[in-house]
Design a protein around this motif. Structure first.
Motif, PDB file in Angstrom:
ATOM      1  N   GLY A 165       0.850  -1.184   0.000  1.00 21.07           N
ATOM      2  CA  GLY A 165       0.000   0.000   0.000  1.00 21.07           C
ATOM      3  C   GLY A 165       0.887   1.236   0.000  1.00 21.07           C
ATOM      4  O   GLY A 165       2.047   1.181   0.441  1.00 21.07           O
ATOM      5  N   ASP A 166       0.385   2.341  -0.466  1.00 18.98           N
ATOM      6  CA  ASP A 166       1.169   3.578  -0.477  1.00 18.98           C
ATOM      7  C   ASP A 166       1.092   4.198   0.915  1.00 18.98           C
ATOM      8  O   ASP A 166       0.474   5.239   1.138  1.00 18.98           O
ATOM      9  CB  ASP A 166       0.625   4.538  -1.536  1.00 18.98           C
ATOM     10  N   VAL A 167       1.757   3.534   1.859  1.00 16.90           N
ATOM     11  CA  VAL A 167       1.595   3.860   3.267  1.00 16.90           C
ATOM     12  C   VAL A 167       2.806   4.629   3.783  1.00 16.90           C
ATOM     13  O   VAL A 167       3.930   4.452   3.295  1.00 16.90           O
ATOM     14  CB  VAL A 167       1.395   2.557   4.094  1.00 16.90           C
ATOM     15  N   ASP A 168       2.577   5.511   4.768  1.00 15.91           N
ATOM     16  CA  ASP A 168       3.684   6.182   5.450  1.00 15.91           C
ATOM     17  C   ASP A 168       4.406   5.161   6.330  1.00 15.91           C
ATOM     18  O   ASP A 168       3.773   4.423   7.097  1.00 15.91           O
ATOM     19  CB  ASP A 168       3.163   7.328   6.319  1.00 15.91           C
ATOM     20  N   ILE A 169       5.730   5.160   6.248  1.00 17.58           N
ATOM     21  CA  ILE A 169       6.518   4.151   6.957  1.00 17.58           C
ATOM     22  C   ILE A 169       7.487   4.808   7.927  1.00 17.58           C
ATOM     23  O   ILE A 169       8.185   5.761   7.576  1.00 17.58           O
ATOM     24  CB  ILE A 169       7.298   3.268   5.958  1.00 17.58           C
ATOM     25  N   ILE A 170       7.491   4.304   9.158  1.00 18.16           N
ATOM     26  CA  ILE A 170       8.545   4.630  10.118  1.00 18.16           C
ATOM     27  C   ILE A 170       9.499   3.445  10.108  1.00 18.16           C
ATOM     28  O   ILE A 170       9.120   2.327  10.459  1.00 18.16           O
ATOM     29  CB  ILE A 170       7.976   4.877  11.523  1.00 18.16           C
ATOM     30  N   TYR A 171      10.718   3.701   9.668  1.00 17.88           N
ATOM     31  CA  TYR A 171      11.708   2.637   9.502  1.00 17.88           C
ATOM     32  C   TYR A 171      12.452   2.453  10.823  1.00 17.88           C
ATOM     33  O   TYR A 171      13.149   3.351  11.286  1.00 17.88           O
ATOM     34  CB  TYR A 171      12.692   2.999   8.391  1.00 17.88           C
ATOM     35  N   GLN A 172      12.285   1.272  11.401  1.00 20.37           N
ATOM     36  CA  GLN A 172      12.933   1.005  12.687  1.00 20.37           C
ATOM     37  C   GLN A 172      14.314   0.383  12.470  1.00 20.37           C
ATOM     38  O   GLN A 172      14.475  -0.541  11.669  1.00 20.37           O
ATOM     39  CB  GLN A 172      12.079   0.073  13.547  1.00 20.37           C
ATOM     40  N   ILE A 173      15.295   0.908  13.186  1.00 21.74           N
ATOM     41  CA  ILE A 173      16.658   0.380  13.145  1.00 21.74           C
ATOM     42  C   ILE A 173      16.978  -0.193  14.525  1.00 21.74           C
ATOM     43  O   ILE A 173      17.046   0.539  15.508  1.00 21.74           O
ATOM     44  CB  ILE A 173      17.674   1.479  12.786  1.00 21.74           C
ATOM     45  N   GLY A 174      17.137  -1.515  14.577  1.00 26.71           N
ATOM     46  CA  GLY A 174      17.482  -2.165  15.835  1.00 26.71           C
ATOM     47  C   GLY A 174      18.977  -2.370  15.964  1.00 26.71           C
ATOM     48  O   GLY A 174      19.756  -2.012  15.059  1.00 26.71           O
ATOM     49  N   PRO A 175      19.426  -2.967  17.060  1.00 22.49           N
ATOM     50  CA  PRO A 175      20.859  -3.202  17.271  1.00 22.49           C
ATOM     51  C   PRO A 175      21.495  -4.072  16.187  1.00 22.49           C
ATOM     52  O   PRO A 175      22.706  -4.014  15.986  1.00 22.49           O
ATOM     53  CB  PRO A 175      20.910  -3.896  18.631  1.00 22.49           C
ATOM     54  N   GLY A 176      20.671  -4.880  15.479  1.00 24.40           N
ATOM     55  CA  GLY A 176      21.195  -5.690  14.379  1.00 24.40           C
ATOM     56  C   GLY A 176      21.424  -4.902  13.110  1.00 24.40           C
ATOM     57  O   GLY A 176      22.030  -5.412  12.164  1.00 24.40           O
ATOM     58  N   LEU A 177      20.918  -3.650  13.061  1.00 22.54           N
ATOM     59  CA  LEU A 177      21.113  -2.730  11.931  1.00 22.54           C
ATOM     60  C   LEU A 177      20.633  -3.319  10.605  1.00 22.54           C
ATOM     61  O   LEU A 177      21.177  -3.006   9.537  1.00 22.54           O
ATOM     62  CB  LEU A 177      22.595  -2.346  11.807  1.00 22.54           C
TER      63      LEU A 177
ATOM     64  N   LEU B  74      15.234   4.389  16.257  1.00 19.42           N
ATOM     65  CA  LEU B  74      16.251   3.503  16.813  1.00 19.42           C
ATOM     66  C   LEU B  74      15.631   2.713  17.952  1.00 19.42           C
ATOM     67  O   LEU B  74      15.099   3.299  18.901  1.00 19.42           O
ATOM     68  CB  LEU B  74      17.442   4.306  17.337  1.00 19.42           C
ATOM     69  N   LYS B  75      15.692   1.388  17.870  1.00 22.08           N
ATOM     70  CA  LYS B  75      15.075   0.572  18.921  1.00 22.08           C
ATOM     71  C   LYS B  75      16.122   0.181  19.954  1.00 22.08           C
ATOM     72  O   LYS B  75      16.961  -0.692  19.723  1.00 22.08           O
ATOM     73  CB  LYS B  75      14.435  -0.687  18.336  1.00 22.08           C
TER      74      LYS B  75
ATOM     75  N   PRO C 208      12.762  12.958  10.274  1.00 24.05           N
ATOM     76  CA  PRO C 208      12.729  12.812  11.740  1.00 24.05           C
ATOM     77  C   PRO C 208      13.368  11.517  12.218  1.00 24.05           C
ATOM     78  O   PRO C 208      13.225  10.462  11.583  1.00 24.05           O
ATOM     79  CB  PRO C 208      11.233  12.851  12.067  1.00 24.05           C
ATOM     80  N   VAL C 209      14.061  11.612  13.354  1.00 23.90           N
ATOM     81  CA  VAL C 209      14.691  10.446  13.970  1.00 23.90           C
ATOM     82  C   VAL C 209      14.367  10.448  15.461  1.00 23.90           C
ATOM     83  O   VAL C 209      14.483  11.483  16.130  1.00 23.90           O
ATOM     84  CB  VAL C 209      16.226  10.460  13.781  1.00 23.90           C
ATOM     85  N   GLY C 210      13.944   9.312  15.965  1.00 21.52           N
ATOM     86  CA  GLY C 210      13.679   9.164  17.395  1.00 21.52           C
ATOM     87  C   GLY C 210      14.205   7.827  17.869  1.00 21.52           C
ATOM     88  O   GLY C 210      14.870   7.101  17.132  1.00 21.52           O
ATOM     89  N   PHE C 211      13.889   7.485  19.105  1.00 21.73           N
ATOM     90  CA  PHE C 211      14.303   6.181  19.611  1.00 21.73           C
ATOM     91  C   PHE C 211      13.239   5.610  20.533  1.00 21.73           C
ATOM     92  O   PHE C 211      12.419   6.326  21.105  1.00 21.73           O
ATOM     93  CB  PHE C 211      15.666   6.235  20.313  1.00 21.73           C
TER      94      PHE C 211
END
Length: 541
Positions: free
Chosen positions: A223-235, A264-265, A327-330
């Motif tokens: 779907g043409d959805v807004d995505i928040i890309y999560q980056i965990g410790p495994g990168l 960032l998780k 935007p970047v958060g954790f």
């Protein structure tokens, strides 16, 4: 010999054969059970022990459907489950004859003496949502006749003045007119059809989805959805084969039009540790997305190996903001309150902030983890959330950082309480899973999900029909927002974004009523008291 006599003879022969087979099986098991050395009860009582094992095996189903009361089930009660399903199928939260809650203690929403009228609410209803709703034709004891009908439903989006903005100073801020979206659930933890279903349904509803730490797949982009890309410790997705952060891969992701923010998780409610994915779930496709070897169990590091302090964390956040201009958060789970205060204090002193902090309660979580971490580590959301909000206010930086909240926020009333306790935005995971068909069989880590949601097994995934379930996701999200506007009207504000701490009150087990300000002070006292007297427990848990 008549035909009836022949049939009777055949039936008798079959019955004798069945009895003989059962007798042989029974005798074999009897001998085997008495000789085995693993199970003591089988050696002495083979038959009763097997009956016991059978009852133990079906115990969760018996409790869920027969013995537990509507509000007793864990992690979600029958009532919780039904509320999600009704919203997804019928876009309805209607109930009758009074509440079944006991009102002994907990949070309550304070209604206004003179609530807002519907025409006083700041709702954007400009563009209707095309979906499908179910209509019940006939309800019987063992089944139900119902059919789907195409429907146009009101979207209940935030008005222009109440839209939420993340990363206002960046080249590509994320502006949303939704308060509720999908929390992080990786492709791998969930199957491709489940991710596809969620992507299509969330896009139609006009909200975001969080990839989880497993990276972005073609299924997320269905779907043409807004995505928040999560980056965990495994990168995963932004790493090289050796597991090191790869700047070029991050920039590629930042240039993708659907990716609106990065998270960032550091931790999540189910596992205050690195992620875990059993080898049975690591298909060739998943391995390629994550840049790991297929069919091998993945255990991410407990934390980012290059982040050892708040300074390191803030510097990495700043680096990603500059590289991607998004935007970047954790994401965190609050446990040690002194660490959190030091983190917030450092932000204020350095004048360096994430665009958002996602706070997950210890009761949250969809992923596979260890029992001791799932049950014993991390504060519950309604304890942790006002702590973080209060600390950001204490150091004068609350306006710099948005707060996402997650942890069993599956109905409008729970979401409204979270907003009142300090959240700006809400993430939901298990509610989304239930909307696509999850029956809470708690087999997520085994790749044997019976309804094809938390599995990458193609045979199991056949159970999930994308074209049907995607509309349930849309209806569920839309229904949640309608409920939030109902609550906003009840407390006397024109938008759910204006639900504040003065609209929420806490009633203790002893009947004492506290404002949220008093409640925040009580939390600190309780935590300090628990440190002094570990055997005591708090009402707020």
């Amino acid at each position: 010999m008549t035909l009836l006599t022949i049939l009777q003879l055949i039936v008798n022969i079959v019955l004798v054969a069945v009895v003989l087979v059962l007798l042989i099986i029974g005798l074999t098991l009897l001998v085997t059970d008495r000789r085995q050395k693993q199970h003591s009860v089988l050696r002495n009582y083979p038959l009763l022990a097997r009956v016991r094992y059978f009852l133990e095996k079906i115990g969760p189903e018996l409790r869920q459907y027969l013995f537990s009361e509507d509000h007793q089930g864990r992690p979600f009660s029958r009532s919780d489950y039904t509320n999600i399903v009704k919203a997804g199928k019928y876009n309805s939260r209607m109930a009758s004859f009074g509440t079944t809650h006991d009102y002994k203690y907990g949070f309550f929403i304070q209604n206004a003496l003179y609530p807002k009228q519907a025409n006083q609410l700041d709702i954007n209803q400009d563009k209707m949502i095309s979906t499908f709703l179910y209509k019940v034709d006939n309800e019987r004891l063992f089944d139900r006749d119902e059919h789907r009908e195409k429907a146009e439903i009101d979207p209940f989006k935030l008005g222009d003045e109440h839209k939420i903005v993340l990363g206002e100073s960046l080249k590509h801020p994320f502006v949303t007119d939704r308060l509720v979206g999908q929390s992080g659930m990786s492709y791998g933890a969930l199957g491709g059809k489940a991710i596809t279903t969620l992507s299509l349904g969330l896009a139609r509803a006009g909200t975001w989805m969080n990839t989880g730490e497993g990276g972005m797949s073609k299924h997320h982009l269905a779907g043409d959805v807004d995505i928040i890309y999560q980056i965990g410790p495994g990168l995963f997705g932004v790493r090289d084969k050796a597991g090191n952060f790869k700047e070029e891969e991050f920039i590629k992701k930042a240039e993708h039009k659907n990716i609106r923010a990065f998270e960032l998780k550091l931790a999540q409610g189910a596992k205050t540790r690195g992620g875990h994915l059993e080898g049975e779930k690591v298909s060739e496709e998943i391995a390629e997305i994550r840049n790991v070897e297929p069919h091998k169990t993945i255990n991410s590091p407990n934390r980012f190996e290059f982040i050892n302090s708040t300074n390191d964390l803030l510097n990495f956040v700043h680096k990603l903001r500059e590289l991607g201009q998004k935007p970047v958060g954790f994401k965190i789970v609050i446990g040690n309150t002194h660490d959190i205060e030091n983190m917030v204090k450092t932000m204020a002193e350095q004048n360096k902030f994430p665009d958002f902090i996602t706070i997950d309660g210890g009761e949250g979580g969809t992923g596979a983890t260890f029992q001791e971490l799932q049950d014993g580590v991390g504060l519950p959301l309604f304890t942790a959330l006002p702590l973080l909000d209060g600390l950001l206010q204490k150091y004068g930086i609350r306006d710099k950082v948005k707060i996402f909240a997650s942890g069993k926020l599956i109905t409008p009333d729970k979401i409204a309480i979270a907003l009142g306790l300090g959240a700006d935005l809400i993430n939901v995971a298990r509610g989304m899973m239930i909307s696509v068909g999850c029956i809470m069989s708690q087999q997520c880590h085994l790749n044997t999900c019976p309804v094809g949601v938390a599995t990458t097994d193609p045979k199991k995934e056949k159970a999930l029909v994308v074209e049907e379930k995607e509309y349930r996701v849309t209806n569920y999200i839309t229904s949640l927002h309608e409920g939030l506007f109902n609550i906003a009207a009840a407390v006397g504000v024109e938008s759910p974004t204006e639900i504040r701490q003065e609209h929420i009150i806490y009633k203790s087990r002893t009947g004492q009523i506290s404002s949220i300000y008093d409640y925040k002070l009580d939390i600190v006292d309780d935590i300090e008291d628990v440190h002094r007297h570990p055997q005591q427990s708090s009402d707020h848990q």
